[in-house]
Design a protein around this motif. Structure first.
Motif, mmCIF file in Angstrom:
data_model
loop_
_atom_site.group_PDB
_atom_site.id
_atom_site.type_symbol
_atom_site.label_atom_id
_atom_site.label_comp_id
_atom_site.label_asym_id
_atom_site.label_seq_id
_atom_site.Cartn_x
_atom_site.Cartn_y
_atom_site.Cartn_z
ATOM 1 N N GLU A 19 0.833 -1.211 0.000
ATOM 2 C CA GLU A 19 0.000 0.000 0.000
ATOM 3 C C GLU A 19 0.867 1.260 0.000
ATOM 4 N N GLN A 20 1.933 1.264 0.779
ATOM 5 C CA GLN A 20 2.847 2.403 0.816
ATOM 6 C C GLN A 20 3.579 2.554 -0.516
ATOM 7 N N LEU A 21 3.969 1.435 -1.117
ATOM 8 C CA LEU A 21 4.625 1.470 -2.419
ATOM 9 C C LEU A 21 3.698 2.074 -3.466
ATOM 10 N N ASN A 22 2.460 1.616 -3.503
ATOM 11 C CA ASN A 22 1.504 2.150 -4.470
ATOM 12 C C ASN A 22 1.254 3.634 -4.261
ATOM 13 N N ALA A 23 1.236 4.086 -3.008
ATOM 14 C CA ALA A 23 1.055 5.510 -2.717
ATOM 15 C C ALA A 23 2.221 6.327 -3.272
ATOM 16 N N LEU A 24 3.433 5.816 -3.120
ATOM 17 C CA LEU A 24 4.605 6.515 -3.667
ATOM 18 C C LEU A 24 4.555 6.567 -5.189
ATOM 19 N N LEU A 25 4.200 5.446 -5.806
ATOM 20 C CA LEU A 25 4.130 5.423 -7.270
ATOM 21 C C LEU A 25 3.044 6.362 -7.771
ATOM 22 N N GLU A 27 2.142 9.126 -6.218
ATOM 23 C CA GLU A 27 2.691 10.467 -5.987
ATOM 24 C C GLU A 27 3.599 10.904 -7.134
ATOM 25 N N TYR A 28 4.359 9.974 -7.689
ATOM 26 C CA TYR A 28 5.288 10.280 -8.779
ATOM 27 C C TYR A 28 4.715 9.877 -10.142
ATOM 28 N N GLY A 29 3.425 9.642 -10.192
ATOM 29 C CA GLY A 29 2.766 9.147 -11.401
ATOM 30 C C GLY A 29 2.946 10.008 -12.636
ATOM 31 N N ALA A 30 3.110 11.309 -12.469
ATOM 32 C CA ALA A 30 3.283 12.195 -13.626
ATOM 33 C C ALA A 30 4.565 11.878 -14.396
ATOM 34 N N ILE A 50 9.541 -0.267 -13.264
ATOM 35 C CA ILE A 50 8.997 1.053 -13.526
ATOM 36 C C ILE A 50 9.906 1.751 -14.530
ATOM 37 N N ALA A 51 9.327 2.240 -15.621
ATOM 38 C CA ALA A 51 10.050 3.101 -16.558
ATOM 39 C C ALA A 51 9.654 4.528 -16.222
ATOM 40 N N ILE A 52 10.645 5.406 -16.086
ATOM 41 C CA ILE A 52 10.383 6.761 -15.610
ATOM 42 C C ILE A 52 11.197 7.776 -16.405
ATOM 43 N N ASP A 53 10.613 8.935 -16.644
ATOM 44 C CA ASP A 53 11.294 10.062 -17.289
ATOM 45 C C ASP A 53 11.077 11.261 -16.376
ATOM 46 N N ALA A 54 12.115 11.600 -15.602
ATOM 47 C CA ALA A 54 11.964 12.607 -14.556
ATOM 48 C C ALA A 54 13.289 13.315 -14.304
ATOM 49 N N PRO A 55 13.247 14.433 -13.583
ATOM 50 C CA PRO A 55 14.501 15.054 -13.146
ATOM 51 C C PRO A 55 15.290 14.094 -12.268
ATOM 52 N N GLN A 56 16.604 14.202 -12.329
ATOM 53 C CA GLN A 56 17.484 13.319 -11.564
ATOM 54 C C GLN A 56 17.115 13.289 -10.084
ATOM 55 N N ILE A 59 13.972 11.137 -9.437
ATOM 56 C CA ILE A 59 14.248 9.705 -9.546
ATOM 57 C C ILE A 59 14.956 9.215 -8.286
ATOM 58 N N SER A 60 15.955 9.964 -7.848
ATOM 59 C CA SER A 60 16.702 9.582 -6.645
ATOM 60 C C SER A 60 15.808 9.593 -5.412
ATOM 61 N N ALA A 61 14.944 10.598 -5.309
ATOM 62 C CA ALA A 61 14.039 10.689 -4.158
ATOM 63 C C ALA A 61 13.075 9.504 -4.126
ATOM 64 N N LEU A 62 12.493 9.180 -5.273
ATOM 65 C CA LEU A 62 11.564 8.054 -5.335
ATOM 66 C C LEU A 62 12.278 6.751 -4.986
ATOM 67 N N SER A 63 13.436 6.544 -5.550
ATOM 68 C CA SER A 63 14.201 5.329 -5.274
ATOM 69 C C SER A 63 14.540 5.222 -3.790
ATOM 70 N N GLY A 64 14.955 6.317 -3.186
ATOM 71 C CA GLY A 64 15.282 6.319 -1.770
ATOM 72 C C GLY A 64 14.078 6.017 -0.894
ATOM 73 N N LYS A 65 12.934 6.623 -1.227
ATOM 74 C CA LYS A 65 11.713 6.390 -0.453
ATOM 75 C C LYS A 65 11.257 4.939 -0.573
ATOM 76 N N ILE A 66 11.349 4.385 -1.778
ATOM 77 C CA ILE A 66 10.974 2.980 -1.967
ATOM 78 C C ILE A 66 11.922 2.073 -1.196
ATOM 79 N N GLY A 67 13.211 2.361 -1.275
ATOM 80 C CA GLY A 67 14.206 1.549 -0.585
ATOM 81 C C GLY A 67 14.065 1.558 0.924
ATOM 82 N N ASN A 68 13.449 2.587 1.476
ATOM 83 C CA ASN A 68 13.239 2.674 2.922
ATOM 84 C C ASN A 68 12.015 1.906 3.405
ATOM 85 N N LEU A 69 11.206 1.410 2.490
ATOM 86 C CA LEU A 69 10.034 0.632 2.886
ATOM 87 C C LEU A 69 10.485 -0.747 3.347
#
Length: 85
Positions: A19-25, A27-30, A50-56, A59-69
């Motif tokens: 559920e937390q993972l889906n909430a993060l995804l 949040e970064y859905g755009a 996940i394929a993503i096109d975003a500012p560096q 991407i780093s923030a999302l990866s870090g938040k996911i990794g902390n779950l």
């Protein structure tokens, strides 16, 4: 702001964190180009890519938040392609 294309590989070992993972995804859905989830029932895990096109920094923030779950691991591979190329 320049964006980069990247792929995130996510392994979910603890379904309590889904559920937390889906909430993060969401949040970064755009920034998300596409998402594929594969349940690997024999091993009791889920594999998400996940394929993503975003500012560096996004991407780093999302990866870090996911990794902390708890029970979730993530690795990110970056392309050299930016929106200026």
């Amino acid at each position: 702001m320049k964006t980069r294309v990247a792929v995130m590989g996510i392994i979910v070992e603890d379904t309590q964190s889904v559920e937390q993972l889906n909430a993060l995804l969401h949040e970064y859905g755009a920034y998300i180009i596409g998402r594929m989830g594969i349940p690997y029932r024999e091993r009791g895990i889920n594999i998400v890519s996940i394929a993503i096109d975003a500012p560096q920094d996004a991407i780093s923030a999302l990866s870090g938040k996911i990794g902390n779950l708890p029970g979730i691991s993530v690795k990110t591979a970056y392309s050299q392609v930016t929106d200026g190329d």
